[in-house]
Enzyme design. Structure first.
Site, PDB file in Angstrom:
ATOM      1  N   ASP A 186     -22.745 -54.431  14.131  1.00  0.00           N
ATOM      2  CA  ASP A 186     -21.659 -53.582  14.612  1.00  0.00           C
ATOM      3  C   ASP A 186     -21.828 -52.118  14.202  1.00  0.00           C
ATOM      4  O   ASP A 186     -22.049 -51.813  13.034  1.00  0.00           O
ATOM      5  CB  ASP A 186     -20.353 -54.132  14.022  1.00  0.00           C
ATOM      6  CG  ASP A 186     -19.114 -53.624  14.729  1.00  0.00           C
ATOM      7  OD1 ASP A 186     -18.980 -52.399  14.881  1.00  0.00           O
ATOM      8  OD2 ASP A 186     -18.276 -54.454  15.122  1.00  0.00           O
ATOM      9  N   SER A 212     -18.225 -50.739  19.143  1.00  0.00           N
ATOM     10  CA  SER A 212     -17.614 -52.068  19.144  1.00  0.00           C
ATOM     11  C   SER A 212     -16.701 -52.239  20.355  1.00  0.00           C
ATOM     12  O   SER A 212     -17.154 -52.109  21.490  1.00  0.00           O
ATOM     13  CB  SER A 212     -16.886 -52.289  17.823  1.00  0.00           C
ATOM     14  OG  SER A 212     -16.596 -53.646  17.614  1.00  0.00           O
TER      15      SER A 212
END
Length: 292
Positions: free
Chosen positions: A183, A38
C-alpha cells in the site's frame, strides 16, 4: 473549469470520495490529471478512464465488498491457516479478485494499460519494501526496466491498495529481481505534492479522508495493539501533514471519517450511503468558501 485532483487513501472509508466526486462534478469541474493512494487510487483510475460520478456510484453500490476477501483454499483449519497465510504469504487475502475486478471495469472504458490513457493523466503511489522506497506509478516503472506503457493500470492500483498483512504484497518482477510492493499509504497517503508546479498550470484540488490536523483526535495508547495502530497512522500521515500545512490546506476538502474502519468489508448499505453523503455534504460546504 479544469483542475488536477488528488484523492487520499482510507480503505473502505473511500466511499466518502464518491460523494465528493459527485459534488465536484455538480460544480461543473472536470479533471485533467488525477492521482491517489489506495482507495483514492481506485477513484482516480475510474476518473482517468472516463467514469462519471454517477457511474462510479452505481458500480460501488452494486458490489458485494466481501467479494474482495479472497482467502486461499485449504484443508487446514481456518484459524491456523490464517496465521500461516500471514506468515508465508504476508497477507490474509490474495487481492486477485480486486485486481480482476478493476481490470474488468477499466477495460469497459477501453483502458487496460497506461498506453490507453493520456500521458500524465493518472499517477498512483505504492511502497517498495524490498528497496525501502516510495514509488510513483507509472513514472518509476522504468527504474525496474519495465515499459510503463505496457503496464496494467489495474495492477498498479492493486499495488497501491495492498494494505500490509491484509492483502498479500504484489511481487513486482524486474531484471533486478523481485520487489515486494504494498500500500502506498505506508509512505504517502495523500500525494498532493505530485502536482507542485511553478507556475501552476491549473488549480489542484485535494480530497482527504480525515479531519484537519488541528481537529484530529489524539491516539489512545494503552496496549500493544493500540500502539501498533497509532504507529501505522502516524507513519502514513506524517510525511503528507507537513506538506499540507505549508502549502495546500486551503485547496483541500477534509472529510472526517473516524467512525468507520479501513477494513470494514462487511459495511452495511446504510453505512455506505452515509459515507457517500458525508463526502458530498463536506465537499459542498467546501465550495461555498473556496476561491482560486
Amino acid at each position: 473549469m479544469y483542475i488536477d485532483g488528488v484523492f487520499s487513501g482510507g480503505g473502505i472509508k473511500g466511499f466518502a470520495l464518491i460523494g465528493a466526486y459527485q459534488a465536484i462534478e455538480e460544480q461543473g469541474i472536470r479533471f485533467v490529471r488525477v492521482a491517489g493512494t489506495s482507495a483514492g487510487s481506485i477513484l482516480a483510475a475510474f476518473i482517468a478512464a472516463g467514469y462519471t460520478s454517477n457511474e462510479v456510484f452505481n458500480i460501488m453500490e452494486s458490489i458485494d465488498l466481501k467479494f474482495f476477501l479472497d482467502e486461499r483454499k485449504t484443508l487446514i483449519p481456518s484459524k491456523i491457516m490464517k496465521w500461516l497465510t500471514i506468515y508465508w504469504k504476508m497477507g490474509l487475502y490474495k487481492g486477485e479478485n480486486l485486481e480482476n475486478w478493476l481490470h474488468e471495469k477499466l477495460k469497459a472504458k477501453g483502458v487496460t494499460t497506461f498506453a490507453d490513457l493520456k500521458k500524465g493523466a493518472l499517477r498512483v503511489i505504492a511502497s517498495d519494501l524490498t528497496y525501502g522506497k516510495m514509488i510513483v506509478l507509472p513514472d518509476d516503472l522504468a527504474i525496474y526496466d519495465i515499459n510503463p506503457e505496457n503496464f496494467s493500470v489495474a495492477r498498479a492500483v492493486r499495488m497501491s491498495c495492498s494494505l500490509p498483512y491484509f492483502f498479500e504484497p504484489v511481487r513486482l518482477k524486474s531484471k533486478g529481481g523481485i520487489s515486494m510492493v504494498v500500500d502506498g499509504g505506508v509512505l504517502s497517503n495523500f500525494p498532493i505534492w505530485l502536482f507542485d508546479q511553478t507556475p501552476k498550470k491549473r488549480p489542484v484540488l485535494g480530497v482527504k479522508l480525515s479531519a484537519r490536523e488541528e481537529e484530529r483526535p489524539k491516539h489512545k495508547i494503552s496496549n500493544a495493539f493500540e500502539m501498533f495502530g497509532a504507529l501505522f497512522e502516524t507513519m502514513k500521515d506524517a510525511h503528507d501533514a507537513r506538506h499540507i500545512a505549508t502549502k495546500h490546506e486551503r485547496n483541500i476538502v477534509f472529510i472526517p471519517v473516524e467512525n468507520a474502519l479501513s477494513t470494514e468489508f462487511h459495511l452495511t448499505e446504510e453505512k455506505k450511503k452515509e459515507l457517500i453523503q458525508l463526502g458530498k455534504s463536506r465537499t459542498e460546504q467546501f465550495f461555498r468558501r473556496w476561491s482560486y
